[in-house]
Design a protein around this motif. Structure first.
Motif, PDB file in Angstrom:
ATOM      1  N   ILE A  27      -5.302  -8.989  -2.741  1.00 30.39           N
ATOM      2  CA  ILE A  27      -4.814  -7.609  -2.807  1.00 30.39           C
ATOM      3  C   ILE A  27      -3.961  -7.403  -4.055  1.00 30.39           C
ATOM      4  N   ILE A  28      -3.078  -8.363  -4.348  1.00 35.10           N
ATOM      5  CA  ILE A  28      -2.244  -8.252  -5.545  1.00 35.10           C
ATOM      6  C   ILE A  28      -3.114  -8.215  -6.797  1.00 35.10           C
ATOM      7  N   VAL A  36      -3.010  -0.019  -9.805  1.00 27.93           N
ATOM      8  CA  VAL A  36      -2.400   0.752  -8.714  1.00 27.93           C
ATOM      9  C   VAL A  36      -0.900   0.472  -8.694  1.00 27.93           C
ATOM     10  N   PRO A  37      -0.060   1.457  -8.991  1.00 25.13           N
ATOM     11  CA  PRO A  37       1.389   1.217  -8.985  1.00 25.13           C
ATOM     12  C   PRO A  37       1.905   1.039  -7.563  1.00 25.13           C
ATOM     13  N   PHE A  38       2.989   0.273  -7.445  1.00 23.30           N
ATOM     14  CA  PHE A  38       3.545   0.044  -6.112  1.00 23.30           C
ATOM     15  C   PHE A  38       4.108   1.349  -5.556  1.00 23.30           C
ATOM     16  N   SER A  39       3.669   1.683  -4.353  1.00 21.06           N
ATOM     17  CA  SER A  39       4.142   2.893  -3.690  1.00 21.06           C
ATOM     18  C   SER A  39       3.866   2.765  -2.202  1.00 21.06           C
ATOM     19  N   LEU A  40       4.820   3.225  -1.411  1.00 17.88           N
ATOM     20  CA  LEU A  40       4.621   3.192   0.035  1.00 17.88           C
ATOM     21  C   LEU A  40       3.574   4.203   0.482  1.00 17.88           C
ATOM     22  N   ARG A  41       3.188   5.089  -0.424  1.00 17.35           N
ATOM     23  CA  ARG A  41       2.139   6.053  -0.108  1.00 17.35           C
ATOM     24  C   ARG A  41       0.748   5.515  -0.431  1.00 17.35           C
ATOM     25  N   GLU A  43      -2.368   3.284   0.079  1.00 19.68           N
ATOM     26  CA  GLU A  43      -3.002   2.581   1.199  1.00 19.68           C
ATOM     27  C   GLU A  43      -3.101   1.089   0.931  1.00 19.68           C
ATOM     28  N   ARG A  44      -3.406   0.719  -0.302  1.00 19.75           N
ATOM     29  CA  ARG A  44      -3.587  -0.691  -0.639  1.00 19.75           C
ATOM     30  C   ARG A  44      -2.269  -1.453  -0.530  1.00 19.75           C
ATOM     31  N   TRP A  45      -1.169  -0.823  -0.969  1.00 21.32           N
ATOM     32  CA  TRP A  45       0.119  -1.508  -0.879  1.00 21.32           C
ATOM     33  C   TRP A  45       0.648  -1.520   0.550  1.00 21.32           C
ATOM     34  N   LEU A  46       0.304  -0.521   1.339  1.00 16.33           N
ATOM     35  CA  LEU A  46       0.691  -0.534   2.749  1.00 16.33           C
ATOM     36  C   LEU A  46      -0.005  -1.680   3.486  1.00 16.33           C
ATOM     37  N   ILE A  47      -1.278  -1.897   3.150  1.00  9.52           N
ATOM     38  CA  ILE A  47      -2.001  -3.026   3.736  1.00  9.52           C
ATOM     39  C   ILE A  47      -1.336  -4.337   3.337  1.00  9.52           C
ATOM     40  N   PHE A  48      -0.909  -4.414   2.073  1.00 14.21           N
ATOM     41  CA  PHE A  48      -0.232  -5.620   1.596  1.00 14.21           C
ATOM     42  C   PHE A  48       1.058  -5.863   2.381  1.00 14.21           C
ATOM     43  N   ILE A  49       1.837  -4.813   2.596  1.00 13.49           N
ATOM     44  CA  ILE A  49       3.105  -4.954   3.321  1.00 13.49           C
ATOM     45  C   ILE A  49       2.851  -5.396   4.763  1.00 13.49           C
ATOM     46  N   PHE A  54       2.638  -9.852   8.681  1.00 14.66           N
ATOM     47  CA  PHE A  54       1.832 -10.737   9.526  1.00 14.66           C
ATOM     48  C   PHE A  54       1.989 -12.187   9.083  1.00 14.66           C
ATOM     49  N   LEU A  55       2.035 -12.409   7.760  1.00 14.15           N
ATOM     50  CA  LEU A  55       2.227 -13.762   7.236  1.00 14.15           C
ATOM     51  C   LEU A  55       3.567 -14.325   7.690  1.00 14.15           C
ATOM     52  N   PHE A  56       4.604 -13.503   7.635  1.00 17.32           N
ATOM     53  CA  PHE A  56       5.937 -13.942   8.081  1.00 17.32           C
ATOM     54  C   PHE A  56       5.895 -14.339   9.555  1.00 17.32           C
ATOM     55  N   LEU A  57       5.221 -13.519  10.366  1.00 14.05           N
ATOM     56  CA  LEU A  57       5.100 -13.827  11.793  1.00 14.05           C
ATOM     57  C   LEU A  57       4.312 -15.113  12.006  1.00 14.05           C
ATOM     58  N   LEU A  58       3.240 -15.276  11.235  1.00 15.24           N
ATOM     59  CA  LEU A  58       2.408 -16.466  11.365  1.00 15.24           C
ATOM     60  C   LEU A  58       3.186 -17.724  10.987  1.00 15.24           C
ATOM     61  N   VAL A  59       3.947 -17.644   9.899  1.00 12.60           N
ATOM     62  CA  VAL A  59       4.759 -18.792   9.479  1.00 12.60           C
ATOM     63  C   VAL A  59       5.805 -19.118  10.546  1.00 12.60           C
ATOM     64  N   THR A  60       6.400 -18.082  11.132  1.00 11.20           N
ATOM     65  CA  THR A  60       7.393 -18.298  12.191  1.00 11.20           C
ATOM     66  C   THR A  60       6.782 -19.020  13.384  1.00 11.20           C
TER      67      THR A  60
END
Length: 246
Positions: A27-28, A36-41, A43-49, A54-60
């Motif tokens: 994605i990056i 694609v500039p970083f923006s919470l609006r 869609e691609r960056w929202l998927i990344f977030i 999910f990665l943080f949860l998986l690592v936990t």
């Protein structure tokens, strides 16, 4: 719970971690390539977030599982499967959803979000894991790897069937490389009746064209039927080959 359950949990967790990291990297890279500039609006960056969360949860989960002597995470999943075993009606709709969702997303309006290798691998793997987790309590399957294999093959089967439906068409021109040649070679077994003179069958894949020639026994069958027959041959012989090899 035995050592095999713990080992399987660790292997699945580690592979899932690598798949998720690969998807984040993709994605990056795509966002950088497309500018694609970083923006919470976006869609691609929202998927990344969302994936990063999910990665943080998986690592936990992985750290909790690896660091705990009694692996409470594995105990939790085993208890959950026990509950599903007693309430099987909860599993069936979600199994169907997980198996069908991959094909729906790949061919649906959101297909542009799943063009990359890791995007499809991420979707394929985690839907397969979800289906396998639900399939295992419903059957006598004890190996999680067999359950995963069954779920992944089921997803693949539905996806392949969806691809085959595109080959059944009334489109008058060739849908692919040498499609017209295949039907022509099949017709040569009935060349006297079809063309008025005898032509020797092709020496190239004669048994294949013999099987494809069966619709020519019936006059004036439409093109879509010949395409349907070819799809049926692919499905039937692939199925029996899999049974024979299994």
């Amino acid at each position: 719970m035995d050592n095999k359950d713990i080992r399987d949990f660790k292997i699945v967790s580690i592979f899932s971690l690598f798949v998720t990291i690969g998807e984040l990297y993709q994605i990056i890279h795509e966002n950088k390539t497309l500018g694609v500039p970083f923006s919470l609006r976006s869609e691609r960056w929202l998927i990344f977030i969302l994936l990063f969360g999910f990665l943080f949860l998986l690592v936990t989960v992985i750290l909790a599982g690896f660091s705990s002597e009694n692996l409470r995470i594995v105990h939790f999943f085993n208890r959950l499967q026990g509950y599903l075993r007693r309430n099987t009606w909860l599993s069936y709709p979600f199994i169907g959803l997980f198996i069908l969702l991959f094909t729906f997303l790949i061919f649906g309006s959101l297909n542009q979000s799943f063009q990359g290798f890791f995007s499809r691998l991420f979707l394929f793997w985690f839907l397969g894991i979800g289906a396998a987790f639900l399939i295992k309590p419903l059957t006598s399957i004890k190996s999680c790897w067999l359950a995963i294999a069954i779920s992944l093959m089921s997803i693949t089967l539905i996806y392949r069937l969806a691809l085959f439906t595109q080959d059944i068409s009334t489109y008058p021109f060739s849908l692919g490389w040498s499609e017209g040649s295949r039907y022509y070679y099949a017709s040569l077994f009935f060349s006297k009746r079809l063309y008025g003179f005898r032509i020797s069958p092709s020496v190239l894949h004669p048994t294949r064209y013999l099987m494809q020639s069966i619709p020519f026994l019936f006059s004036k069958l439409p093109l879509w039927f010949h395409r349907l027959w070819q799809v049926m041959l692919w499905l039937v012989f692939t199925f029996w080959a899999a049974i024979a090899l299994g």
